[in-house]
Design a protein around this motif. Structure first.
Motif, PDB file in Angstrom:
ATOM      1  N   GLN A 200      82.141  54.164  26.961  1.00  0.00           N
ATOM      2  CA  GLN A 200      82.876  55.285  26.404  1.00  0.00           C
ATOM      3  C   GLN A 200      82.342  56.590  26.976  1.00  0.00           C
ATOM      4  OE1 GLN A 200      81.226  56.399  22.290  1.00  0.00           O
ATOM      5  NE2 GLN A 200      80.916  54.177  22.375  1.00  0.00           N
ATOM      6  N   LYS A 201      83.011  57.678  26.699  1.00  0.00           N
ATOM      7  CA  LYS A 201      82.530  58.995  27.085  1.00  0.00           C
ATOM      8  C   LYS A 201      81.617  59.523  25.981  1.00  0.00           C
ATOM      9  CE  LYS A 201      86.478  60.380  29.943  1.00  0.00           C
ATOM     10  NZ  LYS A 201      87.536  61.406  30.153  1.00  0.00           N
ATOM     11  N   PRO A 202      80.495  60.148  26.346  1.00  0.00           N
ATOM     12  CA  PRO A 202      79.626  60.704  25.312  1.00  0.00           C
ATOM     13  C   PRO A 202      80.362  61.773  24.500  1.00  0.00           C
ATOM     14  CG  PRO A 202      78.507  60.615  27.435  1.00  0.00           C
ATOM     15  CD  PRO A 202      79.952  60.337  27.694  1.00  0.00           C
ATOM     16  N   ILE A 203      80.024  61.863  23.248  1.00  0.00           N
ATOM     17  CA  ILE A 203      80.595  62.889  22.378  1.00  0.00           C
ATOM     18  C   ILE A 203      79.487  63.866  22.030  1.00  0.00           C
ATOM     19  CG2 ILE A 203      81.727  63.343  20.172  1.00  0.00           C
ATOM     20  CD1 ILE A 203      82.746  60.452  20.236  1.00  0.00           C
ATOM     21  N   LEU A 204      79.701  65.142  22.330  1.00  0.00           N
ATOM     22  CA  LEU A 204      78.676  66.139  22.055  1.00  0.00           C
ATOM     23  C   LEU A 204      78.474  66.287  20.546  1.00  0.00           C
ATOM     24  CD1 LEU A 204      79.431  68.964  24.648  1.00  0.00           C
ATOM     25  CD2 LEU A 204      77.486  67.402  24.627  1.00  0.00           C
ATOM     26  N   ASN A 205      77.217  66.338  20.175  1.00  0.00           N
ATOM     27  CA  ASN A 205      76.836  66.548  18.787  1.00  0.00           C
ATOM     28  C   ASN A 205      77.204  67.978  18.378  1.00  0.00           C
ATOM     29  OD1 ASN A 205      75.569  66.848  16.326  1.00  0.00           O
ATOM     30  ND2 ASN A 205      73.560  66.150  17.041  1.00  0.00           N
ATOM     31  N   PRO A 206      77.956  68.177  17.298  1.00  0.00           N
ATOM     32  CA  PRO A 206      78.305  69.542  16.854  1.00  0.00           C
ATOM     33  C   PRO A 206      77.078  70.418  16.640  1.00  0.00           C
ATOM     34  CG  PRO A 206      79.615  67.927  15.677  1.00  0.00           C
ATOM     35  CD  PRO A 206      78.586  67.150  16.453  1.00  0.00           C
ATOM     36  N   ASP A 207      75.972  69.813  16.194  1.00  0.00           N
ATOM     37  CA  ASP A 207      74.739  70.585  16.000  1.00  0.00           C
ATOM     38  C   ASP A 207      74.199  71.087  17.340  1.00  0.00           C
ATOM     39  OD1 ASP A 207      74.812  70.193  13.286  1.00  0.00           O
ATOM     40  OD2 ASP A 207      73.466  68.452  13.321  1.00  0.00           O
ATOM     41  N   TYR A 208      74.406  70.281  18.393  1.00  0.00           N
ATOM     42  CA  TYR A 208      73.958  70.674  19.731  1.00  0.00           C
ATOM     43  C   TYR A 208      74.769  71.856  20.245  1.00  0.00           C
ATOM     44  CZ  TYR A 208      73.393  70.444  24.821  1.00  0.00           C
ATOM     45  OH  TYR A 208      73.169  70.766  26.137  1.00  0.00           O
ATOM     46  N   THR A 209      76.081  71.780  20.154  1.00  0.00           N
ATOM     47  CA  THR A 209      76.925  72.877  20.629  1.00  0.00           C
ATOM     48  C   THR A 209      76.679  74.140  19.805  1.00  0.00           C
ATOM     49  OG1 THR A 209      78.743  72.078  19.221  1.00  0.00           O
ATOM     50  CG2 THR A 209      78.730  71.364  21.512  1.00  0.00           C
ATOM     51  N   CYS A 210      76.381  73.975  18.519  1.00  0.00           N
ATOM     52  CA  CYS A 210      76.056  75.118  17.665  1.00  0.00           C
ATOM     53  C   CYS A 210      74.745  75.758  18.117  1.00  0.00           C
ATOM     54  CB  CYS A 210      75.957  74.665  16.211  1.00  0.00           C
ATOM     55  SG  CYS A 210      75.627  76.001  15.038  1.00  0.00           S
ATOM     56  N   SER A 211      73.782  74.910  18.503  1.00  0.00           N
ATOM     57  CA  SER A 211      72.492  75.407  18.991  1.00  0.00           C
ATOM     58  C   SER A 211      72.673  76.213  20.272  1.00  0.00           C
ATOM     59  CB  SER A 211      71.539  74.234  19.250  1.00  0.00           C
ATOM     60  OG  SER A 211      70.345  74.671  19.853  1.00  0.00           O
ATOM     61  N   LEU A 212      73.490  75.708  21.198  1.00  0.00           N
ATOM     62  CA  LEU A 212      73.747  76.430  22.439  1.00  0.00           C
ATOM     63  C   LEU A 212      74.406  77.780  22.170  1.00  0.00           C
ATOM     64  CD1 LEU A 212      75.016  73.749  25.005  1.00  0.00           C
ATOM     65  CD2 LEU A 212      72.679  74.457  24.467  1.00  0.00           C
ATOM     66  N   SER A 213      75.364  77.787  21.266  1.00  0.00           N
ATOM     67  CA  SER A 213      76.064  79.023  20.920  1.00  0.00           C
ATOM     68  C   SER A 213      75.101  80.043  20.321  1.00  0.00           C
ATOM     69  CB  SER A 213      77.188  78.724  19.932  1.00  0.00           C
ATOM     70  OG  SER A 213      77.855  79.908  19.548  1.00  0.00           O
ATOM     71  N   SER A 214      74.223  79.581  19.451  1.00  0.00           N
ATOM     72  CA  SER A 214      73.245  80.463  18.822  1.00  0.00           C
ATOM     73  C   SER A 214      72.268  81.034  19.843  1.00  0.00           C
ATOM     74  CB  SER A 214      72.473  79.688  17.749  1.00  0.00           C
ATOM     75  OG  SER A 214      71.453  80.482  17.185  1.00  0.00           O
ATOM     76  N   LEU A 215      71.817  80.187  20.758  1.00  0.00           N
ATOM     77  CA  LEU A 215      70.885  80.636  21.793  1.00  0.00           C
ATOM     78  C   LEU A 215      71.537  81.668  22.711  1.00  0.00           C
ATOM     79  CD1 LEU A 215      69.202  77.236  22.734  1.00  0.00           C
ATOM     80  CD2 LEU A 215      68.062  79.207  21.692  1.00  0.00           C
ATOM     81  N   GLN A 216      72.789  81.449  23.087  1.00  0.00           N
ATOM     82  CA  GLN A 216      73.487  82.393  23.947  1.00  0.00           C
ATOM     83  C   GLN A 216      73.643  83.750  23.271  1.00  0.00           C
ATOM     84  OE1 GLN A 216      76.955  80.859  26.208  1.00  0.00           O
ATOM     85  NE2 GLN A 216      76.345  78.835  25.520  1.00  0.00           N
ATOM     86  N   LYS A 217      73.911  83.755  21.980  1.00  0.00           N
ATOM     87  CA  LYS A 217      74.034  85.014  21.242  1.00  0.00           C
ATOM     88  C   LYS A 217      72.704  85.754  21.216  1.00  0.00           C
ATOM     89  CE  LYS A 217      77.828  83.617  18.176  1.00  0.00           C
ATOM     90  NZ  LYS A 217      78.210  83.289  16.772  1.00  0.00           N
TER      91      LYS A 217
END
Length: 259
Positions: A200-217
């Motif tokens: 299958q294709k990996p599914i990104l963890n919502p907590d991971y994408t939230c972490s990236l968004s927070s770091l970028q901010k």
């Protein structure tokens, strides 16, 4: 540093001795330096060396030394300074590993480490972000093909995802504090654990994408109030390297102390 890691270093050091170059700094790198290694992780060894005095005087171009067996890489001091001043994360972090992750640091290596802040500047914003973006592109490419959880491709994708978060976290440290630490064991699991082991294709963890968004901010906020200079102090870096090379040549050629 465990026995196996020390043995790997001694083997690498013997190669440099045969090449008649002087190792001034060497450290662990990669997952073990980040605190994210597993039982099957390689021992990544990196370092800085001074060419033999004869090679310097004859203006021989001594390039990077890589060992065929193992993940071992040593840069001549000139190349290291250039890459680190340009903000290459994979090289710059050598000066920011934990002290217990150092294999060797002589007086010249110590001088470089003590002056490591000279390499830090706002140029790191584009370099760290650039490396993170490169990993994101690789990750996106890997996502195009279904893969089995736990497979080599799956683990490679996970590794790139973890690199992205680590690079952004280190950049936040740099912009907010003016320094950083390579040791970065905390991470957000990037993929959602699959319910089965089918391809299958990996599914990104919502907590991971939230972490990236927070770091970028945080990066955008820190950039506007960054305490770092716009660019490295190239004059000071040149002077530092000049002093090291002058002393190294005087010592190697038995010319005595500087008047």
């Amino acid at each position: 540093m465990n026995f196996k890691e020390q043995a790997e270093f001694e083997r690498a050091k013997a190669v440099l001795d045969d090449l008649d170059v002087h190792l001034i700094y060497s450290c662990l790198a990669g997952s073990k330096a980040y605190g994210r290694s597993s039982t099957d992780s390689d021992t990544d060894i990196r370092g800085i060396f001074l060419p033999a005095a004869a090679d310097v005087l004859l203006q021989k171009d001594i390039g990077t030394i890589r060992l065929k067996d193992g993940d071992v890489e040593f840069h001549p001091i000139a190349k290291f300074f250039k890459l680190a001043a340009n903000g290459n994360p994979n090289v710059l972090e050598w000066l920011f590993v934990r002290e217990d992750h150092l294999f060797k640091m002589d007086c010249y290596g110590q001088k470089i480490r003590e002056n490591r802040s000279l390499f830090l500047s706002q140029k790191l914003f584009s370099s760290f972000f650039g490396y993170a973006n490169g990993s994101w592109k690789t990750l996106s490419k890997l996502f195009e093909t279904p893969m089995k959880p736990g497979s080599e491709a799956w683990n490679k994708a996970r590794k790139h995802a973890m690199h992205i978060e680590r690079l952004l976290a280190q950049l936040v440290q740099i912009l907010e504090t003016g320094s950083f630490c390579a040791w970065n064991p905390d991470y957000t699991e990037p993929f959602v654990t699959p319910e089965n082991s089918e391809i299958q294709k990996p599914i990104l963890n919502p907590d991971y994408t939230c972490s990236l968004s927070s770091l970028q901010k945080r990066i955008e906020q820190a950039k506007t109030a960054a305490i770092l200079p716009e660019k490295p102090d190239y004059k000071a870096l040149d002077q530092l390297r000049l002093e090291i090379m002058q002393d190294w040549l005087r010592t190697s050629l038995n010319l005595g102390p500087k008047n």
